[in-house]
Design a protein around this motif. Structure first.
Motif, PDB file in Angstrom:
ATOM      1  N   GLU A 278      -8.009  53.459  69.841  1.00  0.00           N
ATOM      2  CA  GLU A 278      -7.571  52.691  68.669  1.00  0.00           C
ATOM      3  C   GLU A 278      -7.708  53.476  67.364  1.00  0.00           C
ATOM      4  O   GLU A 278      -7.592  52.923  66.278  1.00  0.00           O
ATOM      5  CB  GLU A 278      -8.384  51.396  68.586  1.00  0.00           C
ATOM      6  N   ASP A 279      -7.910  54.795  67.486  1.00  0.00           N
ATOM      7  CA  ASP A 279      -8.230  55.606  66.316  1.00  0.00           C
ATOM      8  C   ASP A 279      -7.059  55.828  65.365  1.00  0.00           C
ATOM      9  O   ASP A 279      -7.263  56.226  64.217  1.00  0.00           O
ATOM     10  CB  ASP A 279      -8.793  56.970  66.743  1.00  0.00           C
ATOM     11  N   THR A 280      -5.822  55.604  65.796  1.00  0.00           N
ATOM     12  CA  THR A 280      -4.679  55.794  64.888  1.00  0.00           C
ATOM     13  C   THR A 280      -4.549  54.648  63.895  1.00  0.00           C
ATOM     14  O   THR A 280      -3.826  54.764  62.906  1.00  0.00           O
ATOM     15  CB  THR A 280      -3.369  55.909  65.673  1.00  0.00           C
ATOM     16  N   LEU A 281      -5.218  53.517  64.187  1.00  0.00           N
ATOM     17  CA  LEU A 281      -5.160  52.298  63.373  1.00  0.00           C
ATOM     18  C   LEU A 281      -3.766  51.669  63.344  1.00  0.00           C
ATOM     19  O   LEU A 281      -3.481  50.817  62.492  1.00  0.00           O
ATOM     20  CB  LEU A 281      -5.650  52.550  61.943  1.00  0.00           C
ATOM     21  N   GLU A 282      -2.897  52.055  64.249  1.00  0.00           N
ATOM     22  CA  GLU A 282      -1.566  51.442  64.296  1.00  0.00           C
ATOM     23  C   GLU A 282      -1.658  49.950  64.592  1.00  0.00           C
ATOM     24  O   GLU A 282      -0.754  49.185  64.243  1.00  0.00           O
ATOM     25  CB  GLU A 282      -0.707  52.144  65.346  1.00  0.00           C
ATOM     26  N   TRP A 283      -2.753  49.530  65.226  1.00  0.00           N
ATOM     27  CA  TRP A 283      -2.923  48.115  65.548  1.00  0.00           C
ATOM     28  C   TRP A 283      -3.062  47.247  64.296  1.00  0.00           C
ATOM     29  O   TRP A 283      -2.890  46.039  64.357  1.00  0.00           O
ATOM     30  CB  TRP A 283      -4.150  47.916  66.442  1.00  0.00           C
ATOM     31  N   LYS A 284      -3.333  47.866  63.133  1.00  0.00           N
ATOM     32  CA  LYS A 284      -3.401  47.107  61.887  1.00  0.00           C
ATOM     33  C   LYS A 284      -2.017  46.836  61.306  1.00  0.00           C
ATOM     34  O   LYS A 284      -1.876  46.014  60.406  1.00  0.00           O
ATOM     35  CB  LYS A 284      -4.247  47.871  60.847  1.00  0.00           C
ATOM     36  N   SER A 285      -1.007  47.525  61.807  1.00  0.00           N
ATOM     37  CA  SER A 285       0.351  47.341  61.304  1.00  0.00           C
ATOM     38  C   SER A 285       0.850  45.941  61.620  1.00  0.00           C
ATOM     39  O   SER A 285       0.452  45.333  62.611  1.00  0.00           O
ATOM     40  CB  SER A 285       1.293  48.374  61.931  1.00  0.00           C
ATOM     41  N   PHE A 286       1.700  45.425  60.761  1.00  0.00           N
ATOM     42  CA  PHE A 286       2.245  44.093  60.997  1.00  0.00           C
ATOM     43  C   PHE A 286       3.680  44.019  60.500  1.00  0.00           C
ATOM     44  O   PHE A 286       4.121  44.828  59.682  1.00  0.00           O
ATOM     45  CB  PHE A 286       1.395  43.017  60.298  1.00  0.00           C
ATOM     46  N   ARG A 287       4.391  43.017  61.002  1.00  0.00           N
ATOM     47  CA  ARG A 287       5.767  42.774  60.581  1.00  0.00           C
ATOM     48  C   ARG A 287       5.959  41.276  60.505  1.00  0.00           C
ATOM     49  O   ARG A 287       6.173  40.620  61.525  1.00  0.00           O
ATOM     50  CB  ARG A 287       6.749  43.410  61.569  1.00  0.00           C
ATOM     51  N   TRP A 288       5.821  40.756  59.315  1.00  0.00           N
ATOM     52  CA  TRP A 288       5.966  39.330  59.088  1.00  0.00           C
ATOM     53  C   TRP A 288       7.385  39.010  58.630  1.00  0.00           C
ATOM     54  O   TRP A 288       8.243  39.888  58.529  1.00  0.00           O
ATOM     55  CB  TRP A 288       4.932  38.862  58.065  1.00  0.00           C
ATOM     56  N   HIS A 289       7.605  37.735  58.291  1.00  0.00           N
ATOM     57  CA  HIS A 289       8.949  37.276  57.942  1.00  0.00           C
ATOM     58  C   HIS A 289       9.563  38.058  56.780  1.00  0.00           C
ATOM     59  O   HIS A 289      10.706  38.519  56.859  1.00  0.00           O
ATOM     60  CB  HIS A 289       8.906  35.789  57.590  1.00  0.00           C
ATOM     61  N   MET A 290       8.807  38.233  55.703  1.00  0.00           N
ATOM     62  CA  MET A 290       9.360  38.898  54.517  1.00  0.00           C
ATOM     63  C   MET A 290       8.548  40.114  54.082  1.00  0.00           C
ATOM     64  O   MET A 290       8.687  40.592  52.966  1.00  0.00           O
ATOM     65  CB  MET A 290       9.432  37.898  53.362  1.00  0.00           C
ATOM     66  N   SER A 291       7.693  40.635  54.932  1.00  0.00           N
ATOM     67  CA  SER A 291       6.926  41.818  54.566  1.00  0.00           C
ATOM     68  C   SER A 291       6.462  42.547  55.817  1.00  0.00           C
ATOM     69  O   SER A 291       6.474  41.985  56.921  1.00  0.00           O
ATOM     70  CB  SER A 291       5.705  41.436  53.714  1.00  0.00           C
ATOM     71  N   SER A 292       6.109  43.798  55.638  1.00  0.00           N
ATOM     72  CA  SER A 292       5.615  44.588  56.754  1.00  0.00           C
ATOM     73  C   SER A 292       4.750  45.709  56.203  1.00  0.00           C
ATOM     74  O   SER A 292       4.792  46.030  55.013  1.00  0.00           O
ATOM     75  CB  SER A 292       6.782  45.175  57.564  1.00  0.00           C
ATOM     76  N   ALA A 293       3.954  46.309  57.063  1.00  0.00           N
ATOM     77  CA  ALA A 293       3.125  47.452  56.670  1.00  0.00           C
ATOM     78  C   ALA A 293       2.851  48.294  57.896  1.00  0.00           C
ATOM     79  O   ALA A 293       2.616  47.765  58.991  1.00  0.00           O
ATOM     80  CB  ALA A 293       1.816  46.990  56.041  1.00  0.00           C
ATOM     81  N   ALA A 294       2.935  49.589  57.727  1.00  0.00           N
ATOM     82  CA  ALA A 294       2.649  50.536  58.797  1.00  0.00           C
ATOM     83  C   ALA A 294       1.379  51.295  58.438  1.00  0.00           C
ATOM     84  O   ALA A 294       1.339  52.022  57.438  1.00  0.00           O
ATOM     85  CB  ALA A 294       3.813  51.504  58.974  1.00  0.00           C
ATOM     86  N   TYR A 295       0.336  51.109  59.232  1.00  0.00           N
ATOM     87  CA  TYR A 295      -0.958  51.722  58.946  1.00  0.00           C
ATOM     88  C   TYR A 295      -1.150  53.020  59.723  1.00  0.00           C
ATOM     89  O   TYR A 295      -0.672  53.175  60.850  1.00  0.00           O
ATOM     90  CB  TYR A 295      -2.082  50.759  59.316  1.00  0.00           C
ATOM     91  N   SER A 296      -1.858  53.933  59.106  1.00  0.00           N
ATOM     92  CA  SER A 296      -2.253  55.193  59.745  1.00  0.00           C
ATOM     93  C   SER A 296      -3.713  55.446  59.456  1.00  0.00           C
ATOM     94  O   SER A 296      -4.252  54.958  58.452  1.00  0.00           O
ATOM     95  CB  SER A 296      -1.414  56.362  59.222  1.00  0.00           C
ATOM     96  N   GLY A 297      -4.359  56.211  60.311  1.00  0.00           N
ATOM     97  CA  GLY A 297      -5.761  56.512  60.096  1.00  0.00           C
ATOM     98  C   GLY A 297      -6.147  57.813  60.771  1.00  0.00           C
ATOM     99  O   GLY A 297      -5.508  58.260  61.722  1.00  0.00           O
ATOM    100  N   THR A 298      -7.200  58.419  60.243  1.00  0.00           N
ATOM    101  CA  THR A 298      -7.771  59.605  60.862  1.00  0.00           C
ATOM    102  C   THR A 298      -9.275  59.533  60.700  1.00  0.00           C
ATOM    103  O   THR A 298      -9.779  59.045  59.681  1.00  0.00           O
ATOM    104  CB  THR A 298      -7.217  60.897  60.224  1.00  0.00           C
ATOM    105  N   ARG A 299     -10.000  59.972  61.678  1.00  0.00           N
ATOM    106  CA  ARG A 299     -11.455  59.862  61.658  1.00  0.00           C
ATOM    107  C   ARG A 299     -12.054  60.662  60.510  1.00  0.00           C
ATOM    108  O   ARG A 299     -11.650  61.790  60.239  1.00  0.00           O
ATOM    109  CB  ARG A 299     -12.051  60.284  62.987  1.00  0.00           C
TER     110      ARG A 299
END
Length: 278
Positions: free
Chosen positions: A252-273
């Motif tokens: 789970e280290d990329t943090l992509e699991w924090k990304s979301f896509r809602w009705h009128m907004s979205s966010a793509a998360y990235s992470g590094t240790r």
């Protein structure tokens, strides 16, 4: 505040390109980033040396004996934070940070002596945030608790129940959240933000059994639309140093699991240790 994760797919080429552009943009400003790392409440990072030089050099003859001097790199904050991993911050002074930075860069000892004030400058905001973060960490992990009606109908509370620390959840022995009237213990839930007691110590973040509190540099690309229309990125967030309760195997280290896509907004998360340890 934590964001509930949802399935979100991003074009990998686009993501990598924008990631590189964003990192290129932030690199010259890395020294001013506010890093969030754990620190013992009431203790101060040892700053015994106002100028972290060794030895104290004043005479021209002494300065002439110094090795070739180098500039502190733009990514000094990232390197400094990594150097704190596993260290006893009660004795790790600004001088030790400079030495660690010289070692990390492969420079001879005292190659950054002329930049010692910049080392102190880079440390100052880190120290203040460390102190503040330790005040907000979980005080008593595993404290007995009960689920409440609010935590049952409002998932935004992360099933806090009667736990006093906001980031903790009331979790039953089987790992499930305690609902109204059910007994449990206070821990930080899987994928929830956690705060390390010591930099790089994954056991100090009060995570529920089976997970580690791991420190990450994290940022996100915001989207103008979610499930409606064509997704378009509206900009990048600032870089932050946060801890999350994640699987210790690194999945789970990329943090992509924090990304979301809602009705009128979205966010793509990235992470590094952030640390060499957790």
């Amino acid at each position: 505040p934590a964001v509930l994760s949802q399935d979100f797919q991003i074009n990998s080429v686009c993501c990598r390109t924008q990631s590189l552009l964003f990192m290129a943009f932030i690199a010259p400003h890395a020294v001013v980033f506010v890093a969030v790392v754990a620190f013992h409440a009431g203790m101060a990072l040892a700053m015994r040396d106002e100028d972290p030089g060794d030895p104290p050099i004043h005479a021209a003859a002494d300065k002439a004996a110094l090795p070739q001097q180098h500039k502190v790199p733009d990514d000094a904050v990232f390197r400094i934070v990594k150097s704190l991993s596993g260290k006893d911050l009660a004795t790790f002074s600004a001088r030790h940070v400079r030495w660690a930075l010289e070692d990390n860069l492969g420079y001879p000892r005292n190659s950054l002596w002329s930049e010692r004030s910049k080392v102190v400058q880079a440390l100052a905001p880190i120290i203040e945030i460390i102190k503040d973060d330790r005040k907000k960490r979980v005080n008593i992990a595993g404290k007995a608790c009960s689920g409440t009606s609010e935590s049952t109908w409002n998932p935004g509370t992360w099933y806090q129940g009667t736990c006093n620390d906001y980031e903790t959840s009331c979790i039953k022995a089987d790992g499930e959240f305690a609902l109204d009237g059910q007994e449990g213990k206070c821990y930080v839930a899987h994928k929830r933000r956690c705060r390390q007691q010591d930099p790089g110590d994954g056991t100090s973040g009060a995570c529920v059994a089976g997970y580690t509190c791991r420190g990450f540099w994290t940022w996100s690309l915001g989207g103008s639309v979610g499930t409606v229309g064509d997704p378009g990125h509206t900009g990048a967030s600032s870089l932050k140093l946060y801890g999350f309760c994640v699987n210790p195997n690194g999945s789970e280290d990329t943090l992509e699991w924090k990304s979301f896509r809602w009705h009128m907004s979205s966010a793509a998360y990235s992470g590094t240790r952030a640390y060499t340890t957790d």
